[in-house]
Scaffold this active site. Structure first.
Site, PDB file in Angstrom:
ATOM      1  N   HIS A 195      -3.397 -15.692  -6.489  1.00  0.00           N
ATOM      2  CA  HIS A 195      -4.827 -15.838  -6.181  1.00  0.00           C
ATOM      3  C   HIS A 195      -5.078 -15.410  -4.743  1.00  0.00           C
ATOM      4  O   HIS A 195      -4.250 -15.638  -3.864  1.00  0.00           O
ATOM      5  CB  HIS A 195      -5.264 -17.301  -6.340  1.00  0.00           C
ATOM      6  N   ASP A 209      -6.765 -18.906 -15.014  1.00  0.00           N
ATOM      7  CA  ASP A 209      -6.638 -18.157 -16.278  1.00  0.00           C
ATOM      8  C   ASP A 209      -5.331 -18.404 -17.011  1.00  0.00           C
ATOM      9  O   ASP A 209      -5.157 -17.937 -18.136  1.00  0.00           O
ATOM     10  CB  ASP A 209      -6.760 -16.654 -15.983  1.00  0.00           C
TER      11      ASP A 209
HETATM   12  C1  SDX Z   1      -9.625 -14.989 -11.094  1.00  0.00           C
HETATM   13  O1  SDX Z   1     -11.263 -14.686  -6.427  1.00  0.00           O
HETATM   14  C2  SDX Z   1     -11.451 -15.657  -7.285  1.00  0.00           C
HETATM   15  O2  SDX Z   1     -11.840 -16.752  -6.960  1.00  0.00           O
HETATM   16  C3  SDX Z   1     -11.146 -15.273  -8.729  1.00  0.00           C
HETATM   17  C4  SDX Z   1     -11.187 -16.438  -9.735  1.00  0.00           C
HETATM   18  C5  SDX Z   1     -12.593 -17.005  -9.874  1.00  0.00           C
HETATM   19  O3  SDX Z   1     -12.705 -18.180 -10.229  1.00  0.00           O
HETATM   20  O4  SDX Z   1     -13.556 -16.207  -9.713  1.00  0.00           O
HETATM   21  O5  SDX Z   1     -10.308 -17.457  -9.316  1.00  0.00           O
HETATM   22  C6  SDX Z   1     -10.756 -15.961 -11.125  1.00  0.00           C
HETATM   23  O6  SDX Z   1      -9.855 -13.812 -11.094  1.00  0.00           O
HETATM   24  C7  SDX Z   1      -8.210 -15.505 -10.984  1.00  0.00           C
HETATM   25  C8  SDX Z   1      -7.148 -14.360 -10.850  1.00  0.00           C
HETATM   26  C9  SDX Z   1      -6.881 -13.771 -12.240  1.00  0.00           C
HETATM   27  N1  SDX Z   1      -5.988 -12.553 -12.108  1.00  0.00           N
HETATM   28  C10 SDX Z   1      -4.709 -12.577 -12.509  1.00  0.00           C
HETATM   29  O7  SDX Z   1      -4.120 -13.582 -12.892  1.00  0.00           O
HETATM   30  C11 SDX Z   1      -4.013 -11.219 -12.433  1.00  0.00           C
HETATM   31  C12 SDX Z   1      -2.658 -11.370 -11.758  1.00  0.00           C
HETATM   32  N2  SDX Z   1      -2.893 -11.733 -10.349  1.00  0.00           N
HETATM   33  C13 SDX Z   1      -2.867 -10.684  -9.389  1.00  0.00           C
HETATM   34  O8  SDX Z   1      -3.214  -9.409  -9.797  1.00  0.00           O
HETATM   35  C14 SDX Z   1      -3.287 -11.094  -7.988  1.00  0.00           C
HETATM   36  O9  SDX Z   1      -2.591 -12.232  -7.694  1.00  0.00           O
HETATM   37  C15 SDX Z   1      -4.753 -11.295  -7.686  1.00  0.00           C
HETATM   38  C16 SDX Z   1      -5.569 -10.141  -8.122  1.00  0.00           C
HETATM   39  C17 SDX Z   1      -5.250 -12.550  -8.338  1.00  0.00           C
HETATM   40  C18 SDX Z   1      -4.872 -11.464  -6.166  1.00  0.00           C
HETATM   41  O10 SDX Z   1      -4.530 -10.267  -5.605  1.00  0.00           O
HETATM   42  P1  SDX Z   1      -4.411 -10.080  -4.007  1.00  0.00           P
HETATM   43  O11 SDX Z   1      -4.906 -11.271  -3.290  1.00  0.00           O
HETATM   44  O12 SDX Z   1      -5.023  -8.747  -3.683  1.00  0.00           O
HETATM   45  O13 SDX Z   1      -2.893 -10.080  -3.762  1.00  0.00           O
HETATM   46  P2  SDX Z   1      -1.945  -8.816  -3.885  1.00  0.00           P
HETATM   47  O14 SDX Z   1      -2.228  -8.060  -5.168  1.00  0.00           O
HETATM   48  O15 SDX Z   1      -2.009  -8.065  -2.603  1.00  0.00           O
HETATM   49  O16 SDX Z   1      -0.507  -9.519  -4.042  1.00  0.00           O
HETATM   50  C19 SDX Z   1       0.227  -9.975  -2.901  1.00  0.00           C
HETATM   51  C20 SDX Z   1       1.688  -9.788  -3.295  1.00  0.00           C
HETATM   52  C21 SDX Z   1       2.016  -8.374  -3.740  1.00  0.00           C
HETATM   53  O17 SDX Z   1       3.403  -8.176  -3.519  1.00  0.00           O
HETATM   54  P3  SDX Z   1       3.874  -7.367  -2.150  1.00  0.00           P
HETATM   55  O18 SDX Z   1       3.096  -6.024  -2.171  1.00  0.00           O
HETATM   56  O19 SDX Z   1       3.428  -8.246  -0.997  1.00  0.00           O
HETATM   57  O20 SDX Z   1       5.353  -7.207  -2.277  1.00  0.00           O
HETATM   58  O21 SDX Z   1       1.986 -10.619  -4.429  1.00  0.00           O
HETATM   59  C22 SDX Z   1       2.328  -9.783  -5.536  1.00  0.00           C
HETATM   60  C23 SDX Z   1       1.822  -8.394  -5.233  1.00  0.00           C
HETATM   61  O22 SDX Z   1       2.621  -7.421  -5.896  1.00  0.00           O
HETATM   62  N3  SDX Z   1       1.669 -10.355  -6.710  1.00  0.00           N
HETATM   63  C24 SDX Z   1       2.198 -10.476  -7.908  1.00  0.00           C
HETATM   64  C25 SDX Z   1       1.225 -11.131  -8.687  1.00  0.00           C
HETATM   65  N4  SDX Z   1       0.144 -11.380  -7.947  1.00  0.00           N
HETATM   66  C26 SDX Z   1       0.409 -10.899  -6.715  1.00  0.00           C
HETATM   67  N5  SDX Z   1       3.407 -10.094  -8.399  1.00  0.00           N
HETATM   68  C27 SDX Z   1       3.616 -10.384  -9.716  1.00  0.00           C
HETATM   69  N6  SDX Z   1       2.729 -11.014 -10.537  1.00  0.00           N
HETATM   70  C28 SDX Z   1       1.523 -11.393 -10.045  1.00  0.00           C
HETATM   71  N7  SDX Z   1       0.662 -12.027 -10.833  1.00  0.00           N
END
Ligand code: SDX
Length: 393
Positions: free
Chosen positions: A272, A329
């Site tokens: 998140h 989720d």
């Molecule tokens: C919702 O914003 C809100 O409030 C949203 C929400 C709401 O109520 O409106 O809470 C609802 O959208 C919840 C999130 C649902 N999405 C998912 O579950 C999809 C999987 N999650 C990710 O794609 C990610 O965690 C996000 C999109 C939720 C957040 O992305 P960020 O903050 O841009 O973080 P990032 O993608 O830059 O990740 C940071 C690191 C990265 O690794 P490095 O490049 O630092 O090595 O963490 C890794 C990412 O690769 N990472 C994951 C991961 N989520 C982040 N690696 C594996 N699996 C994951 N799920």
């Protein structure tokens, strides 16, 4: 002007506005609507009461709530002519595409909503119509997916019960609505109701900042929510859990895939932007999973896989280092499925829950007379060059 621009991709460190609606503390895992803790609202309030709280700023008195309830009930019908283009959608087309189209079309049938200089009274009537017609539209989409006739709203039922009746009810006979389903639906809708400046809410605000009408702004928010990185994750989680189950349930294998930078696979429902601790909503939903499935007598094998996956991730350095925890989720789809909803409807249910938050934020943006959203950029394209006639190209 010559001033410099600070680049902040994804607005990770940019505050877009001030707001008095929802408070998050990502480090402590705190979520409050208008100052009330989500844990209290989820266990003591109803979705209709939370709708009122988010939009009007205070918990309603008994009379205020009754008046609000009756006002909403008077607008639950959707203009019959909307069916003419709704019938044109393929029955298996994605519900989020249908929902954003139908909500956007409301402005065509309720043109009084187009007046950007509407009085507070007129603006509030448009808000009431949006709230009242959303459950009806969502139930239309579900009925179409089955090839079943729609069930009209019943104004003697409360907001959530009416939604369940329109969705699972039949023209041919009355159904017994399970109070467990009504209670679970209320809890899930409350937990999804607002979440400060997330992707879809920011979309609603920026569209509304151009003085676009409420229906157009909400339709844009629905489209933003559709993405699997945002609300679409609840559908992607179940699809992921099913894949892991069919693959033999080896969680460690899939955890390693999620860590592999060369593998596009992500652990859906994990991570998140704000919560660097447990998402408080995920904690409540996980507990509700056990209770609801137990009361409904349902044993869903993916629940065990979800719990194993969570445990494995929380013990893995990659996830611990990046503070990746289950988000809202991760478990929600397991309850939606137990209530009888197909996977493709999950994100539409997220939109139904998030609607009052989108409306409250849109209203606040308008009340505060926020300027039109128009960020700048850092230009990285060609320097100036002269036009070349096609004969010389
Ligand atoms: C919702 O914003 C809100 O409030 C949203 C929400 C709401 O109520 O409106 O809470 C609802 O959208 C919840 C999130 C649902 N999405 C998912 O579950 C999809 C999987 N999650 C990710 O794609 C990610 O965690 C996000 C999109 C939720 C957040 O992305 P960020 O903050 O841009 O973080 P990032 O993608 O830059 O990740 C940071 C690191 C990265 O690794 P490095 O490049 O630092 O090595 O963490 C890794 C990412 O690769 N990472 C994951 C991961 N989520 C982040 N690696 C594996 N699996 C994951 N799920």
């Amino acid at each position: 002007e010559t001033g410099y621009v600070t680049l902040d991709r994804g607005f990770k460190n940019t505050g877009a506005t001030t707001s008095a609606i929802t408070y998050l503390d990502g480090e402590k895992g705190v979520l409050r609507y208008r100052g009330y803790a989500i844990e209290e609202l989820a266990s003591k309030s109803s979705f209709v009461e939370v709708i009122y709280l988010l939009i009007y700023g205070h918990l309603p008195s008994h009379d205020e709530l009754e008046t609000f309830r009756w006002t909403v009930r008077r607008h639950t019908l959707v203009h019959e002519d909307m069916k003419k283009f709704f019938d044109g959608f393929p029955s298996k087309s994605h519900p989020m595409g249908q929902l954003s189209a139908l909500v956007g079309a409301l402005s065509a049938f309720y043109p009084e909503s187009l007046n950007p200089n509407a009085t507070d009274e007129e603006e509030n009537l448009t808000i009431i119509k949006m709230l009242a017609k959303m459950p009806t539209i969502v139930s239309w989409i579900y009925k179409k997916s089955l090839g079943h006739p729609i069930v009209y709203p019943s104004n003697n039922l409360d907001y959530v019960t009416n939604f369940i009746n329109m969705t699972f009810g039949q023209r041919t006979e009355d159904i017994d609505i399970n109070p467990v389903a009504v209670s679970a639906m209320n809890t899930l809708l409350i937990l999804h109701a607002d979440h400060e400046q997330n992707c879809s809410t920011s979309t609603v605000r920026i569209v509304g900042s151009s003085n676009a009408n409420l229906f157009a702004s909400i339709s844009a928010g629905i489209s933003a929510l559709w993405g699997p990185l945002h609300g679409g994750a609840n559908q992607a989680v179940i699809e992921m859990l099913e894949k892991i189950k069919d693959d033999g349930g080896d969680c460690d294998k899939w955890i390693n895939k999620a860590k592999d930078k060369n593998d596009p696979f992500r652990l859906m429902g994990f991570g998140h932007r704000v919560y660097k601790n447990f998402d408080p909503r995920a904690k409540i939903i996980k507990k509700a999973c056990d209770e609801v499935l137990d009361k409904l007598g349902i044993d869903d094998p993916v629940l065990e896989i979800a719990k194993k996956l969570e445990a494995a991730a929380l013990n893995d350095q990659y996830f611990v280092d990046r503070k990746l925890y289950p988000n809202v989720d991760f478990y929600s789809g397991i309850i939606y499925r137990a209530l009888g909803f197909p996977t493709e409807m999950f994100t539409v249910l997220f939109a139904l829950g998030r609607l009052p938050g989108w409306i409250a934020q849109w209203k606040e943006m308008r009340t505060n007379k926020e300027p039109i959203g128009r960020p700048r950029q850092i230009y990285t394209g060609e320097t100036e060059r002269s036009y070349v006639d096609i004969s010389n190209r």
